[in-house]
Scaffold this motif. Structure first.
Motif, PDB file in Angstrom:
ATOM      1  N   GLY A 186     -12.446   0.184   2.556  1.00 25.15           N
ATOM      2  CA  GLY A 186     -12.773   1.540   2.158  1.00 25.15           C
ATOM      3  C   GLY A 186     -11.523   2.404   2.115  1.00 25.15           C
ATOM      4  N   TRP A 187     -11.717   3.684   1.800  1.00 27.76           N
ATOM      5  CA  TRP A 187     -10.564   4.577   1.729  1.00 27.76           C
ATOM      6  C   TRP A 187      -9.863   4.695   3.076  1.00 27.76           C
ATOM      7  CZ3 TRP A 187      -8.766   5.223  -2.787  1.00 27.76           C
ATOM      8  CH2 TRP A 187      -9.605   5.328  -3.901  1.00 27.76           C
ATOM      9  N   GLN A 188     -10.654   4.669   4.157  1.00 32.87           N
ATOM     10  CA  GLN A 188     -10.039   4.774   5.481  1.00 32.87           C
ATOM     11  C   GLN A 188      -9.214   3.533   5.788  1.00 32.87           C
ATOM     12  OE1 GLN A 188     -12.650   6.080   8.621  1.00 32.87           O
ATOM     13  NE2 GLN A 188     -11.362   5.237  10.231  1.00 32.87           N
ATOM     14  N   GLY A 189      -9.741   2.366   5.448  1.00 29.18           N
ATOM     15  CA  GLY A 189      -8.996   1.133   5.687  1.00 29.18           C
ATOM     16  C   GLY A 189      -7.713   1.070   4.878  1.00 29.18           C
ATOM     17  N   ILE A 190      -7.783   1.549   3.626  1.00 28.16           N
ATOM     18  CA  ILE A 190      -6.577   1.573   2.793  1.00 28.16           C
ATOM     19  C   ILE A 190      -5.545   2.528   3.389  1.00 28.16           C
ATOM     20  CG2 ILE A 190      -5.684   2.226   0.530  1.00 28.16           C
ATOM     21  CD1 ILE A 190      -8.307   1.239  -0.671  1.00 28.16           C
ATOM     22  N   ALA A 191      -6.019   3.689   3.852  1.00 25.23           N
ATOM     23  CA  ALA A 191      -5.109   4.653   4.472  1.00 25.23           C
ATOM     24  C   ALA A 191      -4.467   4.064   5.721  1.00 25.23           C
ATOM     25  CB  ALA A 191      -5.866   5.936   4.813  1.00 25.23           C
ATOM     26  N   GLU A 192      -5.248   3.316   6.508  1.00 24.54           N
ATOM     27  CA  GLU A 192      -4.717   2.711   7.730  1.00 24.54           C
ATOM     28  C   GLU A 192      -3.603   1.715   7.427  1.00 24.54           C
ATOM     29  OE1 GLU A 192      -8.121   1.024   9.577  1.00 24.54           O
ATOM     30  OE2 GLU A 192      -8.888   2.930  10.324  1.00 24.54           O
ATOM     31  N   SER A 193      -3.704   1.054   6.281  1.00 24.21           N
ATOM     32  CA  SER A 193      -2.690   0.057   5.930  1.00 24.21           C
ATOM     33  C   SER A 193      -1.469   0.681   5.260  1.00 24.21           C
ATOM     34  CB  SER A 193      -3.302  -1.006   5.005  1.00 24.21           C
ATOM     35  OG  SER A 193      -3.701  -0.421   3.766  1.00 24.21           O
ATOM     36  N   ILE A 194      -1.630   1.871   4.675  1.00 26.32           N
ATOM     37  CA  ILE A 194      -0.547   2.477   3.905  1.00 26.32           C
ATOM     38  C   ILE A 194       0.240   3.521   4.688  1.00 26.32           C
ATOM     39  CG2 ILE A 194      -0.074   4.012   1.953  1.00 26.32           C
ATOM     40  CD1 ILE A 194      -2.153   2.539   0.350  1.00 26.32           C
ATOM     41  N   LEU A 195      -0.458   4.407   5.387  1.00 26.09           N
ATOM     42  CA  LEU A 195       0.187   5.591   5.950  1.00 26.09           C
ATOM     43  C   LEU A 195       1.282   5.303   6.990  1.00 26.09           C
ATOM     44  CD1 LEU A 195      -2.566   8.339   6.189  1.00 26.09           C
ATOM     45  CD2 LEU A 195      -0.634   8.155   4.626  1.00 26.09           C
ATOM     46  N   PRO A 196       1.091   4.349   7.935  1.00 24.26           N
ATOM     47  CA  PRO A 196       2.187   4.129   8.896  1.00 24.26           C
ATOM     48  C   PRO A 196       3.517   3.794   8.221  1.00 24.26           C
ATOM     49  CG  PRO A 196       0.187   3.099   9.691  1.00 24.26           C
ATOM     50  CD  PRO A 196      -0.096   3.550   8.292  1.00 24.26           C
ATOM     51  N   GLY A 197       3.477   2.935   7.219  1.00 30.47           N
ATOM     52  CA  GLY A 197       4.703   2.594   6.502  1.00 30.47           C
ATOM     53  C   GLY A 197       5.255   3.768   5.716  1.00 30.47           C
ATOM     54  N   LEU A 198       4.350   4.570   5.136  1.00 31.19           N
ATOM     55  CA  LEU A 198       4.787   5.741   4.386  1.00 31.19           C
ATOM     56  C   LEU A 198       5.415   6.789   5.308  1.00 31.19           C
ATOM     57  CD1 LEU A 198       4.901   7.303   1.732  1.00 31.19           C
ATOM     58  CD2 LEU A 198       2.568   8.128   2.196  1.00 31.19           C
ATOM     59  N   VAL A 199       4.788   7.002   6.470  1.00 28.33           N
ATOM     60  CA  VAL A 199       5.327   7.951   7.440  1.00 28.33           C
ATOM     61  C   VAL A 199       6.703   7.497   7.912  1.00 28.33           C
ATOM     62  CG1 VAL A 199       5.030   8.856   9.786  1.00 28.33           C
ATOM     63  CG2 VAL A 199       3.095   8.832   8.200  1.00 28.33           C
ATOM     64  N   PHE A 200       6.838   6.197   8.154  1.00 23.93           N
ATOM     65  CA  PHE A 200       8.137   5.667   8.584  1.00 23.93           C
ATOM     66  C   PHE A 200       9.211   5.967   7.548  1.00 23.93           C
ATOM     67  CE2 PHE A 200      11.223   2.213   8.169  1.00 23.93           C
ATOM     68  CZ  PHE A 200      11.835   2.264   9.415  1.00 23.93           C
ATOM     69  N   LEU A 201       8.896   5.720   6.281  1.00 28.97           N
ATOM     70  CA  LEU A 201       9.876   5.931   5.214  1.00 28.97           C
ATOM     71  C   LEU A 201      10.261   7.401   5.103  1.00 28.97           C
ATOM     72  CD1 LEU A 201      11.495   4.946   2.763  1.00 28.97           C
ATOM     73  CD2 LEU A 201       9.434   5.315   1.373  1.00 28.97           C
ATOM     74  N   VAL A 202       9.265   8.280   5.124  1.00 25.63           N
ATOM     75  CA  VAL A 202       9.540   9.713   4.961  1.00 25.63           C
ATOM     76  C   VAL A 202      10.401  10.233   6.115  1.00 25.63           C
ATOM     77  CG1 VAL A 202       8.488  12.002   4.909  1.00 25.63           C
ATOM     78  CG2 VAL A 202       7.473  10.139   3.583  1.00 25.63           C
ATOM     79  N   VAL A 203      10.014   9.901   7.353  1.00 30.77           N
ATOM     80  CA  VAL A 203      10.756  10.410   8.511  1.00 30.77           C
ATOM     81  C   VAL A 203      12.174   9.846   8.537  1.00 30.77           C
ATOM     82  CG1 VAL A 203      10.836  10.496  11.034  1.00 30.77           C
ATOM     83  CG2 VAL A 203       8.650  10.773   9.839  1.00 30.77           C
ATOM     84  N   PHE A 204      12.316   8.575   8.213  1.00 32.76           N
ATOM     85  CA  PHE A 204      13.660   7.981   8.232  1.00 32.76           C
ATOM     86  C   PHE A 204      14.521   8.559   7.119  1.00 32.76           C
ATOM     87  CE2 PHE A 204      16.810   4.763   7.074  1.00 32.76           C
ATOM     88  CZ  PHE A 204      17.417   4.560   8.298  1.00 32.76           C
ATOM     89  N   THR A 205      13.922   8.819   5.952  1.00 34.72           N
ATOM     90  CA  THR A 205      14.675   9.392   4.838  1.00 34.72           C
ATOM     91  C   THR A 205      15.172  10.792   5.180  1.00 34.72           C
ATOM     92  OG1 THR A 205      13.369   8.110   3.247  1.00 34.72           O
ATOM     93  CG2 THR A 205      14.583  10.010   2.396  1.00 34.72           C
ATOM     94  N   VAL A 206      14.332  11.547   5.888  1.00 36.66           N
ATOM     95  CA  VAL A 206      14.701  12.920   6.239  1.00 36.66           C
ATOM     96  C   VAL A 206      15.712  12.964   7.378  1.00 36.66           C
ATOM     97  CG1 VAL A 206      13.826  15.109   7.171  1.00 36.66           C
ATOM     98  CG2 VAL A 206      12.532  13.889   5.401  1.00 36.66           C
ATOM     99  N   THR A 207      15.487  12.159   8.416  1.00 37.95           N
ATOM    100  CA  THR A 207      16.327  12.244   9.625  1.00 37.95           C
ATOM    101  C   THR A 207      17.473  11.253   9.642  1.00 37.95           C
ATOM    102  OG1 THR A 207      14.956  10.652  10.856  1.00 37.95           O
ATOM    103  CG2 THR A 207      14.294  12.969  10.921  1.00 37.95           C
ATOM    104  N   ARG A 208      17.345  10.170   8.890  1.00 43.06           N
ATOM    105  CA  ARG A 208      18.308   9.061   8.932  1.00 43.06           C
ATOM    106  C   ARG A 208      18.462   8.523  10.347  1.00 43.06           C
ATOM    107  NH1 ARG A 208      17.877   7.538   4.181  1.00 43.06           N
ATOM    108  NH2 ARG A 208      19.568   6.068   4.648  1.00 43.06           N
ATOM    109  N   ASP A 209      17.394   8.684  11.134  1.00 42.71           N
ATOM    110  CA  ASP A 209      17.395   8.217  12.524  1.00 42.71           C
ATOM    111  C   ASP A 209      16.216   7.274  12.703  1.00 42.71           C
ATOM    112  OD1 ASP A 209      17.477   7.810  15.250  1.00 42.71           O
ATOM    113  OD2 ASP A 209      17.799   9.914  15.752  1.00 42.71           O
ATOM    114  N   LEU A 210      16.497   6.079  13.206  1.00 47.58           N
ATOM    115  CA  LEU A 210      15.460   5.046  13.304  1.00 47.58           C
ATOM    116  C   LEU A 210      14.412   5.374  14.360  1.00 47.58           C
ATOM    117  CD1 LEU A 210      14.606   2.322  12.147  1.00 47.58           C
ATOM    118  CD2 LEU A 210      16.042   1.199  13.857  1.00 47.58           C
TER     119      LEU A 210
END
Length: 260
Positions: free
Chosen positions: A66-90
Motif C-alpha cells: 500500500g501507500w504506507q508500505g511504499i513510503a516505509e521503503s522509500i522515505l528513510p533512504g530519501l531522508v538520508f540523501l537530503v540530510v547528507f546533501t545539505v549537511t555533508r555530514d554522515l
C-alpha cells in the motif's frame, strides 16, 4: 460390611453398568464447514505478500504494502540523501534515516497494524547505517540492497531449476490453481517465464546501481535516485508484467446438451 477403596465399582442397585463408551456430544455435532480452496489460496497469497482484489486479480498496490508500505521503503533512504546533501555530514544523515524508519514503527503501533514490515525496515536501515558509519562512506548506506538482490536472484533461479518457480507458487494460489499447474507443462513454462521477469527486474537494479556505487560520493545522488525509482515502482511493474505473461489461456466453453 465391605469398604470401597475407590478402585472397586460402586453399587448400581443390581443393574449392570454399560461398559461401552458413547462418543461425546460434541463429536455428534456437524463439524464446521472446511475452508474452500479460494479461502486457502487467499490466505496463502496474503502471507506471501500478495493480495487479490474483488475481480480475482493481484492487487499490485496492496501487494507492495500500500501507500504506507511504499513510503516505509522509500522515505528513510530519501531522508538520508537530503540530510547528507545539505549537511555533508554522515552522522546526522544516518540518525535522520533511522528516525524516519522508527516513526513508521510508532505509526503502526498506533494503528495496531502488524509490525513485520516496519520492523524489517528498521533493521535494514540500522544495518545500512552501521555499514556506512563503519566505513565512513555515504554510498555504503545502500550496499545492503545489493546483497539482498543477489540473494533473491539466487533463490528464484534455484526455484526455476528445481521446477518450483516462485511465480507459480504465488500466482498459482491467487488463481486457485493450487499446485496443479506443475502437472501442466505449458503452465510450468509460463510460471518459469514469470519468475525470470522478476529476476530480470532484480538484475537490472544491480546493472544500473553497482557502477554508480563504485563512483563513490560522486555517484551518490544518482545511486539514491535510481534506488528510489527502481524500488517499489519497478517491483510493481515487474509483478504486473509477470502476472499478465502467466495468464492462463481461456478454456473453450463446453457445448450445452441441447446443442449436442
Amino acid at each position: 460390611m465391605t469398604v470401597s477403596n475407590g478402585s472397586e465399582p460402586r453399587d448400581t442397585g443390581g443393574a449392570v453398568p454399560d461398559q461401552r463408551t458413547s462418543p461425546p456430544e460434541d463429536s455428534l455435532k456437524p463439524s464446521a464447514e472446511a475452508p474452500s480452496v479460494s479461502d486457502l489460496a487467499a490466505g496463502y497469497a496474503e502471507k506471501a505478500g500478495l493480495h487479490r482484489n474483488s475481480a480475482g486479480h493481484v492487487d499490485m498496490l496492496k501487494s507492495a504494502g500500500g501507500w504506507q508500505g511504499i513510503a516505509e521503503s522509500i522515505l528513510p533512504g530519501l531522508v538520508f540523501l537530503v540530510v547528507f546533501t545539505v549537511t555533508r555530514d554522515l552522522t546526522p544523515a544516518l540518525v535522520a534515516a533511522l528516525a524516519a524508519a522508527a516513526v513508521f514503527t510508532v505509526v503502526r503501533l498506533i494503528q495496531r497494524r502488524p509490525l513485520t514490515q516496519a520492523l524489517a525496515g528498521v533493521v535494514g536501515v540500522g544495518i545500512s547505517a552501521w555499514l556506512a558509519n563503519t566505513t565512513g562512506k555515504a554510498e555504503d548506506f545502500y550496499v545492503l540492497g545489493f546483497f539482498t538482490n543477489i540473494a533473491y536472484i539466487a533463490a528464484m533461479v534455484l526455484s526455476i531449476v528445481l521446477k518450483w518457480p516462485v511465480a507459480g507458487l504465488l500466482f498459482g494460489f491467487v488463481r486457485n490453481e493450487g499446485l496443479e499447474w506443475r502437472k501442466d507443462p505449458e503452465r510450468l513454462r509460463a510460471y518459469k517465464l514469470g519468475t525470470w521477469i522478476v529476476v530480470a527486474v532484480l538484475a537490472l537494479r544491480l546493472v544500473v546501481q553497482v557502477p554508480l556505487y563504485f563512483m563513490g560520493e560522486a555517484g551518490l545522488t544518482a545511486l539514491a535516485t535510481t534506488r528510489l525509482l527502481m524500488g517499489a515502482p519497478l517491483y510493481i511493474l515487474g509483478l504486473w508484467v509477470a502476472w499478465l505473461l502467466t495468464k492462463p489461456a481461456p478454456q473453450p466453453s463446453k457445448p450445452s446438451s441441447s446443442e449436442a
